[in-house]
Design a protein around this motif. Structure first.
Motif, PDB file in Angstrom:
ATOM      1  N   THR A  90       0.850  -1.213   0.000  1.00  0.00           N
ATOM      2  CA  THR A  90       0.000   0.000   0.000  1.00  0.00           C
ATOM      3  C   THR A  90       0.881   1.257   0.000  1.00  0.00           C
ATOM      4  OG1 THR A  90      -0.200  -0.116   2.398  1.00  0.00           O
ATOM      5  CG2 THR A  90      -1.988  -1.092   1.131  1.00  0.00           C
ATOM      6  N   ASN A  91       2.060   1.182   0.648  1.00  0.00           N
ATOM      7  CA  ASN A  91       2.964   2.346   0.619  1.00  0.00           C
ATOM      8  C   ASN A  91       3.459   2.600  -0.809  1.00  0.00           C
ATOM      9  OD1 ASN A  91       2.845   2.798   3.398  1.00  0.00           O
ATOM     10  ND2 ASN A  91       5.024   3.251   3.523  1.00  0.00           N
ATOM     11  N   GLN A 114      -0.983  -8.048   1.064  1.00  0.00           N
ATOM     12  CA  GLN A 114       0.141  -7.424   0.357  1.00  0.00           C
ATOM     13  C   GLN A 114       1.105  -8.530  -0.043  1.00  0.00           C
ATOM     14  OE1 GLN A 114       1.149  -3.126   2.040  1.00  0.00           O
ATOM     15  NE2 GLN A 114       1.413  -4.661   3.609  1.00  0.00           N
ATOM     16  N   ALA A 116       4.133  -7.721  -1.349  1.00  0.00           N
ATOM     17  CA  ALA A 116       5.494  -7.197  -1.162  1.00  0.00           C
ATOM     18  C   ALA A 116       5.489  -6.131  -0.068  1.00  0.00           C
ATOM     19  CB  ALA A 116       6.004  -6.623  -2.479  1.00  0.00           C
ATOM     20  N   ASN A 178       7.985   3.314  16.410  1.00  0.00           N
ATOM     21  CA  ASN A 178       6.858   2.927  15.559  1.00  0.00           C
ATOM     22  C   ASN A 178       6.161   1.623  15.913  1.00  0.00           C
ATOM     23  OD1 ASN A 178       8.941   1.261  14.902  1.00  0.00           O
ATOM     24  ND2 ASN A 178       8.394   1.113  12.758  1.00  0.00           N
ATOM     25  N   ASP A 179       6.462   1.048  17.059  1.00  0.00           N
ATOM     26  CA  ASP A 179       5.820  -0.235  17.368  1.00  0.00           C
ATOM     27  C   ASP A 179       4.765  -0.066  18.460  1.00  0.00           C
ATOM     28  OD1 ASP A 179       7.590  -1.359  15.644  1.00  0.00           O
ATOM     29  OD2 ASP A 179       8.816  -2.366  17.168  1.00  0.00           O
ATOM     30  N   ILE A 190       4.588   0.868  12.104  1.00  0.00           N
ATOM     31  CA  ILE A 190       4.271   2.058  11.297  1.00  0.00           C
ATOM     32  C   ILE A 190       5.522   2.453  10.515  1.00  0.00           C
ATOM     33  CG2 ILE A 190       3.523   4.487  11.422  1.00  0.00           C
ATOM     34  CD1 ILE A 190       2.446   3.645  14.325  1.00  0.00           C
ATOM     35  N   ILE A 210       0.625   1.705   7.808  1.00  0.00           N
ATOM     36  CA  ILE A 210       0.250   1.108   9.101  1.00  0.00           C
ATOM     37  C   ILE A 210      -0.052  -0.370   8.862  1.00  0.00           C
ATOM     38  CG2 ILE A 210      -1.378   1.247  11.049  1.00  0.00           C
ATOM     39  CD1 ILE A 210      -2.092   4.114   9.779  1.00  0.00           C
TER      40      ILE A 210
HETATM   41  C1  BTN Z   1       7.720  -1.819  10.727  1.00  0.00           C
HETATM   42  O1  BTN Z   1       7.293  -2.418  11.708  1.00  0.00           O
HETATM   43  O2  BTN Z   1       8.917  -1.839  10.413  1.00  0.00           O
HETATM   44  C2  BTN Z   1       6.752  -1.019   9.899  1.00  0.00           C
HETATM   45  C3  BTN Z   1       5.770  -1.911   9.201  1.00  0.00           C
HETATM   46  C4  BTN Z   1       4.855  -1.148   8.267  1.00  0.00           C
HETATM   47  C5  BTN Z   1       3.985  -2.069   7.453  1.00  0.00           C
HETATM   48  C6  BTN Z   1       2.921  -1.342   6.707  1.00  0.00           C
HETATM   49  S1  BTN Z   1       1.659  -2.401   6.096  1.00  0.00           S
HETATM   50  C7  BTN Z   1       0.998  -1.117   5.166  1.00  0.00           C
HETATM   51  C8  BTN Z   1       2.164  -0.368   4.563  1.00  0.00           C
HETATM   52  N1  BTN Z   1       2.601  -1.005   3.336  1.00  0.00           N
HETATM   53  C9  BTN Z   1       3.825  -1.519   3.442  1.00  0.00           C
HETATM   54  O3  BTN Z   1       4.431  -2.133   2.547  1.00  0.00           O
HETATM   55  N2  BTN Z   1       4.311  -1.277   4.658  1.00  0.00           N
HETATM   56  C10 BTN Z   1       3.377  -0.551   5.485  1.00  0.00           C
END
Ligand code: BTN
Length: 321
Positions: A90-91, A114, A116, A178-179, A190, A210
């Motif tokens: 989604t990112n 997802q 990837a 971010n956890d 996050i 997220i």
């Molecule tokens: C982390 O814990 O390192 C951060 C994880 C973030 C995952 C989210 S899922 C939605 C968005 N799309 C991704 O590919 N990564 C973030």
């Protein structure tokens, strides 16, 4: 609007209530056969529609992600919401869209799966279908330099924590930066990424990803992660909260903070939930490892050590309690 859509809309406006075929046909000015056909088609599309003799039909939020349900629960206006069945990340999708859009509305990309998904430092983020929440929010810089990725990450961590408190009456903890932890296990990560404007040398857009283990069975995680991860499965089942509802509540919580987030008035709450303040930590920044005791997290979302060092990024790899 076609009949099927009209019937779906009616169901969504009347969520939780049964409507008879006769009532639907009167309200929508269509025949009983057309009602019956529309219900059949909606069921074929994956909508769960309960039917009871003498009561009629009722649309059920059975946990399948759906824009209509999310919008129904949502109180925030002007969000451009897109739900996918499957996507790489989604990112990444938000980044692709970021260069082509002209709108200033926040964009929200959500996917059921997802293929990837990635986390910080390019690590794989497990994103199995039907169970997790994978969502990215794309924010546009509307006022000069008002996008601070670090502070936005902390704002989202608070939004997730408030959602869990509101819907499940449970306190969370936050491991900088971010956890989000529940009973000591990571249930949410996050990842905030800035899009730079090379001309103005500023951040023109921010993408906040997220990832939440919602009803994710822990067996789906690699063995080495299983000890450290948790999910919201038990709570979601106990309180009958669907992913659609959780997402809507989380977006409402985030946008309520975002309106005025640079005031950092949510940071006291963040500090209260922090598991690192007062603890000895090891911070990894590239190849550099720094150890020290955390004095506080400041109003810019940065970690401050008792020796005065300040970090806006890095990974807290070890905490001595
Ligand atoms: C982390 O814990 O390192 C951060 C994880 C973030 C995952 C989210 S899922 C939605 C968005 N799309 C991704 O590919 N990564 C973030």
């Amino acid at each position: 609007m076609n009949t099927e859509k009209a019937v779906l809309n009616y169901f969504i406006q009347n969520l939780g209530n049964y409507t008879s075929g006769e009532e639907l046909s009167n309200q929508l000015n269509i025949s009983r056969t057309a009602v019956w056909k529309a219900v059949k088609q909606l069921k074929e599309q994956g909508y769960e529609i309960s039917s009871k003799t003498r009561k009629g039909y009722c649309l059920v939020d059975n946990g399948v992600l759906n824009t209509a349900f999310i919008n129904k629960y949502l109180h925030t206006d002007n969000l451009d919401l897109h739900v996918y069945e499957t996507i790489g990340s989604t990112n990444s999708e938000a980044k692709n869209i970021s260069s082509q859009r002209h709108s200033t509305e926040p964009l929200v990309i959500i996917s059921d799966q997802q293929t990837a998904g990635y986390g910080r430092y390019g690590r794989k983020f497990e994103s199995p279908k039907n169970t997790g929440i994978y969502m990215s929010i794309l924010l546009e810089n509307q006022h000069q330099n008002d996008l601070n990725p670090g502070l936005l990450t902390t704002a989202v961590a608070i939004a997730v924590s408030r959602t869990i408190k509101k819907l499940f009456h449970k306190d969370t903890e936050i491991k900088w930066v971010n956890d989000v932890l529940l009973d000591g296990k990571k249930i949410c990560g996050i990842l905030t990424e800035g899009v730079a404007n090379l001309e103005t040398q500023s951040i023109s857009q921010v993408i906040i990803g997220i990832g939440i283990n919602y009803t994710t069975p822990l067996e789906l995680f690699p063995a080495e992660l299983r000890e450290r991860v948790g999910s919201l499965k038990e709570l979601a089942e106990k309180y009958h909260v669907s992913r659609n509802m959780f997402i809507a509540c989380c977006l409402d919580e985030f946008f309520a903070i975002y309106r005025n987030y640079t005031s950092a008035d949510f940071m006291d709450e963040y500090r209260e939930l922090s598991v690192v303040i007062g603890k000895e930590v090891r911070i990894k920044q590239g190849n550099k490892i720094i150890t020290g005791v955390v004095s506080t997290i400041d109003d810019l979302g940065r970690i401050v050590l008792t020796d005065g060092q300040i970090f806006s990024s890095g990974e807290v790899t070890k905490i001595r309690y």
